[in-house]
Design a protein around this motif. Structure first.
Motif, mmCIF file in Angstrom:
data_model
loop_
_atom_site.group_PDB
_atom_site.id
_atom_site.type_symbol
_atom_site.label_atom_id
_atom_site.label_comp_id
_atom_site.label_asym_id
_atom_site.label_seq_id
_atom_site.Cartn_x
_atom_site.Cartn_y
_atom_site.Cartn_z
ATOM 1 N N LEU A 242 0.830 -1.203 0.000
ATOM 2 C CA LEU A 242 0.000 0.000 0.000
ATOM 3 C C LEU A 242 0.864 1.252 0.000
ATOM 4 O O LEU A 242 0.597 2.208 -0.745
ATOM 5 N N ASP A 243 1.907 1.258 0.807
ATOM 6 C CA ASP A 243 2.841 2.393 0.809
ATOM 7 C C ASP A 243 3.457 2.575 -0.574
ATOM 8 O O ASP A 243 3.617 3.710 -1.057
ATOM 9 N N GLU A 244 3.793 1.462 -1.211
ATOM 10 C CA GLU A 244 4.453 1.535 -2.520
ATOM 11 C C GLU A 244 3.538 2.134 -3.586
ATOM 12 O O GLU A 244 3.954 3.017 -4.347
ATOM 13 N N ILE A 245 2.279 1.688 -3.652
ATOM 14 C CA ILE A 245 1.409 2.205 -4.722
ATOM 15 C C ILE A 245 0.973 3.643 -4.459
ATOM 16 O O ILE A 245 0.627 4.368 -5.399
ATOM 17 N N LYS A 246 1.023 4.066 -3.189
ATOM 18 C CA LYS A 246 0.760 5.486 -2.914
ATOM 19 C C LYS A 246 1.950 6.341 -3.328
ATOM 20 O O LYS A 246 1.782 7.457 -3.816
#
Length: 264
Positions: A242-246
């Motif tokens: 989730l951190d990565e796609i944000k």
């Protein structure tokens, strides 16, 4: 892959350790884990079935992006809403990506990732009904609708118990009940009903009324992805993804496809 054959000589200790390490199984991060993801499929624009009976929506696209980022091989399972958490606990699937709010009651049963979107609840009325607030005196004499096994139903039981209330099985039934006059007003997640109000002929009957309703006890801190309490490894993978796609813009790309404003 080439394989080197060793003679039967005794290896030095350091060499033996290196050899053992080189033949260890790959770490978890190097493998692709197979998981099953539950989605209701009846909550547009977050999750729904298209004309070809294929899952679509914000939740579905977000889940696919998380699977790519987390190197997960994911299979989607269409699951009836009221059995979502019980069947997760029974290991019929591994995660729920279905706009589930992180209420205190649910946190006692499952673990959640960090929030992936936030949305208040709100009253939605027929246009021929006067403006309303979530106050018992405003709702006196009106029929209220909520969806079964939702935070909105629990909120209505606590704070609107004096209002005649109909509990509908699923969101499409709730919206139909509002459109055809079975109920005068409904309590619903604001983002969930936005598409119905803005983009459907049936939704032209109705409109938001009153202020946003926020209550962490009932509606939690937004929507999260649910996993079993002991599945800490999957929880970490999903949070990291989730951190990565944000960070890389993928989340914003999906957001813009469904809403003209940020829902983070």
């Amino acid at each position: 892959m080439s394989i080197t054959l060793f003679s039967k000589k005794v290896l030095p200790v350091a060499g033996a350790v290196l050899l053992l390490l080189s033949f260890q199984a790959p770490s978890f991060s190097q493998q692709r884990q197979n998981i099953r993801i539950a989605v209701e499929g009846a909550f547009p624009p977050f999750n729904f079935l298209d004309a070809n009976r294929e899952l679509q929506g914000f939740d579905v696209e977000l889940a696919k992006a998380l699977c790519d980022a987390g190197k997960l091989d994911c299979e989607f399972v269409i699951q009836e809403w009221t059995a979502m958490i019980p069947d997760l606990i029974k290991k019929r699937y591994d995660a729920i990506v279905s706009s589930m709010s992180m209420s205190a009651e649910r946190r006692a049963k499952v673990a959640f990732t960090r929030r992936y979107y936030d949305s208040p609840s709100i009253l939605v009325k027929r246009k021929d009904v006067q403006a309303l607030s979530a106050d018992l005196k405003d709702l006196a004499g009106l029929k209220l609708g909520v969806t079964a096994a939702t935070s909105q139903e629990e909120y209505a039981k606590r704070f609107l118990s004096g209002v005649e209330t109909t509990v509908f099985h699923a969101s499409p039934d709730l919206y139909k009940g509002l459109a055809d006059g079975t109920v005068d007003v409904i309590l619903e997640d604001k983002l969930a009903i936005y598409d119905w109000l803005a983009n459907t002929r049936a939704g032209a009957c109705c409109e938001f009324t009153g202020s946003d309703i926020k209550n962490d006890e009932f509606f939690g801190e937004g929507a999260g992805i649910a996993v079993r309490l002991d599945d800490t490894q999957l929880l970490q993978i999903l949070d990291t993804a989730l951190d990565e796609i944000k960070a890389n813009g993928k989340y914003d790309e999906i957001n813009a496809k469904y809403f003209p404003f940020s829902i983070q």
